[in-house]
Design an enzyme around this catalytic site. Structure first.
Site, short mmCIF file in Angstrom:
data_model
loop_
_atom_site.label_atom_id
_atom_site.label_comp_id
_atom_site.label_asym_id
_atom_site.label_seq_id
_atom_site.Cartn_x
_atom_site.Cartn_y
_atom_site.Cartn_z
N GLY A 12 19.16 77.61 -42.74
CA GLY A 12 19.09 79.00 -42.27
C GLY A 12 20.39 79.39 -41.57
O GLY A 12 20.91 78.63 -40.78
N ARG A 73 20.15 76.49 -49.32
CA ARG A 73 19.33 75.28 -49.36
C ARG A 73 19.56 74.71 -50.77
O ARG A 73 19.57 75.46 -51.74
CB ARG A 73 17.86 75.62 -49.15
N GLY A 103 20.70 72.66 -39.53
CA GLY A 103 19.56 72.17 -38.78
C GLY A 103 19.24 70.72 -39.13
O GLY A 103 20.04 70.03 -39.78
N ASP A 104 18.04 70.25 -38.74
CA ASP A 104 17.72 68.83 -38.93
C ASP A 104 17.69 68.44 -40.40
O ASP A 104 18.09 67.33 -40.76
CB ASP A 104 16.41 68.47 -38.21
N ASP A 129 15.63 77.66 -34.50
CA ASP A 129 14.40 76.96 -34.11
C ASP A 129 14.61 76.12 -32.83
O ASP A 129 13.64 75.81 -32.14
CB ASP A 129 13.91 76.03 -35.23
N MET A 171 9.79 83.38 -35.05
CA MET A 171 10.10 82.22 -35.90
C MET A 171 10.14 80.96 -35.05
O MET A 171 9.88 81.01 -33.85
CB MET A 171 11.45 82.45 -36.58
N ARG A 246 -2.21 95.69 -33.21
CA ARG A 246 -1.20 95.73 -34.26
C ARG A 246 -0.43 94.41 -34.30
O ARG A 246 -0.27 93.76 -33.26
CB ARG A 246 -0.19 96.86 -34.02
N ARG A 255 17.38 86.28 -37.06
CA ARG A 255 18.56 85.50 -37.46
C ARG A 255 19.84 86.30 -37.36
O ARG A 255 20.93 85.74 -37.36
CB ARG A 255 18.43 85.07 -38.91
P1 ATP Z 1 16.83 75.41 -40.62
O1 ATP Z 1 16.37 74.72 -39.36
O2 ATP Z 1 17.50 76.70 -40.34
O3 ATP Z 1 15.75 75.50 -41.67
P2 ATP Z 1 17.83 73.07 -41.92
O4 ATP Z 1 19.17 72.43 -41.97
O5 ATP Z 1 16.74 72.25 -41.28
O6 ATP Z 1 18.00 74.48 -41.23
P3 ATP Z 1 16.69 72.65 -44.55
O7 ATP Z 1 16.31 73.62 -45.60
O8 ATP Z 1 15.65 71.71 -44.03
O9 ATP Z 1 17.39 73.48 -43.40
O10 ATP Z 1 17.86 71.71 -45.13
C1 ATP Z 1 19.04 72.28 -45.67
C2 ATP Z 1 19.51 71.49 -46.85
O11 ATP Z 1 19.81 70.13 -46.44
C3 ATP Z 1 18.49 71.32 -47.97
O12 ATP Z 1 18.43 72.44 -48.82
C4 ATP Z 1 19.05 70.11 -48.69
O13 ATP Z 1 20.14 70.45 -49.52
C5 ATP Z 1 19.59 69.26 -47.54
N1 ATP Z 1 18.58 68.25 -47.18
C6 ATP Z 1 17.50 68.40 -46.36
N2 ATP Z 1 16.79 67.26 -46.30
C7 ATP Z 1 17.41 66.37 -47.13
C8 ATP Z 1 17.17 65.02 -47.52
N3 ATP Z 1 16.11 64.34 -47.03
N4 ATP Z 1 18.01 64.45 -48.40
C9 ATP Z 1 19.08 65.11 -48.88
N5 ATP Z 1 19.36 66.38 -48.56
C10 ATP Z 1 18.55 67.01 -47.69
#
Ligand code: ATP
Length: 319
Positions: A12, A73, A103-104, A129, A171, A246, A255
């Site tokens: 995100g 993503r 993010g994580d 988050d 969110m 509501r 965001r």
């Molecule tokens: P947000 O907290 O905003 O959702 P995020 O970094 O946690 O951010 P995710 O959609 O969980 O968002 O992960 C982003 C991208 O990281 C994924 O689309 C994927 O390309 C990669 N990714 C996530 N988990 C894995 C994994 N276990 N192995 C490989 N790539 C991963």
């Protein structure tokens, strides 16, 4: 020879990524490195959408939300064969260092990428988050909280005029941070977050009594990860409390928005410490912020430790 360093945004988008990109370009050039932008997250890394960056690319972006280089993503990055292509693309350009704003999930991907290909990297926690273990602050959170604050303040005007209950959904995925801080700073009547079990019936007598005593409206902050959806909570207010209700799902407006001073400053610091760390051979870290300052933490520890909302904050709304 100049060292080549690249940056990408993943997951995100958050407000604060653009100020981070600006500092990235300016600081790497100052340190005689060659900065590269990877467009559209891990997708761009796989598709070789990687370009040299310069001052012109980051002029006039410090006040803009989102990210100029796009985020994404990537399902393909979950597969080893595409991560291999990604590494080949970096090798072709002699890029030896990588900064990831994400993010994580993004860090989990980075973890695999590092284990397989040993690229030097630094992760910068960037998610509204605020759910990454080891850091008390993730880039974008302050702007998101301010967007929520503006929304609640505006909704309060109409709620008080019409004698209504407003359920405002924030969110945060499974983390109640945005909801909890918004509750504490906006004077809402009720805050529901995934970290705390609740039973609405426990509030029935109190809320009815408050109406008898002259209360005209209720503001409820509901985190998206709770057991009920916001419509069910609104129905409860109509049926049990007898007040018109509501729902406002704030959604993606949380965001966006002009990055706050805090997010601009945090972007500046996160990037500076990330680059300093890479130059001092901190090769596989996430730069985390705590009360004692900025620290490089091991990626393994960050991705394998479950995030826990600050108990001090939880205590404020637990009865
Ligand atoms: P947000 O907290 O905003 O959702 P995020 O970094 O946690 O951010 P995710 O959609 O969980 O968002 O992960 C982003 C991208 O990281 C994924 O689309 C994927 O390309 C990669 N990714 C996530 N988990 C894995 C994994 N276990 N192995 C490989 N790539 C991963």
């Amino acid at each position: 020879m100049k060292k080549n360093i690249a940056i990408l945004c993943s997951g995100g988008d958050v407000s604060g990524m653009n100020p981070a990109l600006k500092r990235f370009v300016e600081y790497t050039l100052e340190k005689n490195m060659q900065p590269y932008f990877i467009y559209d997250g891990y997708e761009g890394l796989i598709d070789n959408n990687i370009k040299e960056a310069n001052y012109c690319d980051v002029s006039g972006i410090i006040n803009r939300g989102g990210t100029k280089i796009g985020s994404a993503r990537s399902k393909r990055f979950m597969q080893a064969k595409y991560r291999k292509i990604a590494k080949q693309n970096l090798d072709t350009l002699h890029v030896t260092m990588l900064i990831v704003l994400g993010g994580d999930g993004s860090f989990r991907g980075l973890h695999k990428f590092y284990k397989e290909h040993k690229i030097k990297f630094c992760g910068i926690p960037s998610t509204i988050d605020n759910d990454i273990a080891g850091t008390e602050y993730c880039l974008g959170v302050d702007t998101a909280l301010n967007m929520i604050k503006y929304s609640i303040d505006a909704i309060r005007d109409t709620a008080s005029s019409f004698k209504r209950a407003f359920i405002i959904e924030t969110m945060g995925n499974k983390c109640g941070y945005l909801a909890l801080i918004s509750h504490l700073t906006s004077g809402s009547e009720l805050c529901l977050i995934p970290e705390i079990a609740y039973d609405l019936s426990a509030y029935e007598h109190k809320f009815k009594q408050e109406i008898k005593n002259g209360r005209r409206y209720f503001i409820v902050i509901a985190a998206e990860g709770i057991k009920q959806n916001s419509i069910e909570i609104a129905q409860w207010f109509e049926e049990k409390i007898g007040i018109e209700s509501r729902v406002n799902v704030l959604g993606h407006l949380q965001r966006g928005g002009n990055p706050t001073v805090k997010d601009r400053l945090m972007a500046y610091k996160f990037i500076t410490y990330a680059i300093d760390g890479l130059m001092q051979n901190k090769n596989e870290s996430v730069i985390c912020y705590t009360e004692s300052g900025f620290h490089h933490k091991n990626l393994d520890t960050v991705v394998n430790t479950p995030y826990q909302l600050d108990y001090e904050l939880i205590k404020f709304i637990s009865s």
